[in-house]
Design an enzyme around this catalytic site. Structure first.
Site, PDB file in Angstrom:
ATOM      1  N   HIS A 162       0.838  -1.215   0.000  1.00 17.69           N
ATOM      2  CA  HIS A 162       0.000   0.000   0.000  1.00 17.69           C
ATOM      3  C   HIS A 162       0.870   1.263   0.000  1.00 17.69           C
ATOM      4  CE1 HIS A 162      -3.762  -2.262   0.494  1.00 17.69           C
ATOM      5  NE2 HIS A 162      -2.941  -3.129   1.086  1.00 17.69           N
ATOM      6  N   HIS A 198      -7.965  -6.757   1.158  1.00 18.96           N
ATOM      7  CA  HIS A 198      -7.351  -5.833   2.124  1.00 18.96           C
ATOM      8  C   HIS A 198      -8.180  -5.749   3.407  1.00 18.96           C
ATOM      9  CE1 HIS A 198      -4.955  -2.637   3.654  1.00 18.96           C
ATOM     10  NE2 HIS A 198      -5.660  -1.630   3.215  1.00 18.96           N
ATOM     11  N   GLU A 215      -5.625   4.447  -4.573  1.00 17.89           N
ATOM     12  CA  GLU A 215      -5.308   5.506  -3.613  1.00 17.89           C
ATOM     13  C   GLU A 215      -3.948   6.118  -3.941  1.00 17.89           C
ATOM     14  OE1 GLU A 215      -7.667   3.686   0.268  1.00 17.89           O
ATOM     15  OE2 GLU A 215      -5.708   2.879  -0.250  1.00 17.89           O
TER      16      GLU A 215
HETATM   17 ZN   LIG Z   1      -4.500   0.870   0.365  1.00 21.00          ZN
END
Ligand SMILES: [Zn+2]
Length: 218
Positions: free
Chosen positions: A49, A59, A174
């Site tokens: 991540h 996740h 992200e």
């Molecule tokens: Zn993440």
């Protein structure tokens, strides 16, 4: 048509910010031409991540889909970039106005792109509220991307935003950098590593824009 590529990926380096408590990025040079070795070789240690990355359902959901099994359609194709700057958080009300297509890939540009540096972690990033996540999951969309290191507020209790999205099979991107990208329609490439059993992976994310050729002079 002229093709214009926008690299919306953050650079991975040992000095970059990671989630508090997560692994720092480490580059270890195991061979160096300068030291007489035949080549330069680097071993990389990092969290899946790190920086610009994909969250797989696994996740937050044990038994959820893992990186190597996610369909390529989650990472390729048409993507709509929406400009949602000027807000502390993104709510359902913000999204209802956008006319988001079912099964699409949507990217939210927020103040994070301007405010967050790659080098420093801040807790006051722009995030999605639970009602916004539930709205996207209900459409449903295929993939959602945002320019914060997490799509969910810092220290959220039980991570309901991740659960709402990943539980509905919505893949999350992200850590994007959307500073130089305007709202509009693009072709996205956001390919993660094919990690067996992986719950996430860094990805190189690029938006391609088609512009009409300039008119010939004279
Ligand atoms: Zn993440």
């Amino acid at each position: 048509m002229n093709k214009l590529y926008h690299d919306i990926t953050r650079v991975i380096s040992p000095s970059m910010a990671v989630w508090p408590g997560d692994q720092n990025v480490v580059f270890s040079e195991t061979k160096r031409i300068a030291d007489g070795d035949v080549c330069n070789l680097t071993v990389l240690k990092l969290s899946v991540h790190t920086g610009t990355h994909i969250d797989a359902p696994k996740h937050f959901i044990d038994g959820g889909l893992t990186m190597e099994r996610l369909p390529l359609e989650c990472f390729l194709g048409k993507a709509a970039v929406y400009d949602l700057r000027g807000r502390e958080r993104i709510t359902r009300g913000d999204l209802e106005k956008l006319d988001i297509e079912a099964n699409g890939i949507v990217i939210f540009k927020t103040d994070n792109s301007e405010k967050l540096s790659t080098e420093e972690f801040r807790t006051d990033y722009v995030h999605l509220t639970l009602d916004a996540a539930a709205y996207l999951a209900g459409i449903p969309i295929r993939t959602v991307g945002i320019d914060g290191l997490s799509i969910e507020c810092y220290k959220s209790d039980g991570n309901p935003v991740h659960h709402a999205l990943l539980g509905a099979g919505v893949v999350i991107i992200e850590g994007l950098d959307l500073k130089d990208v305007a709202a509009g329609e693009y072709q996205i490439t956001a390919l993660p590593l094919k990690l067996q059993g992986g719950n996430g992976s860094p990805a190189r994310v690029v938006l391609m824009e088609e512009r009409p050729d300039p008119l010939p002079l004279g």
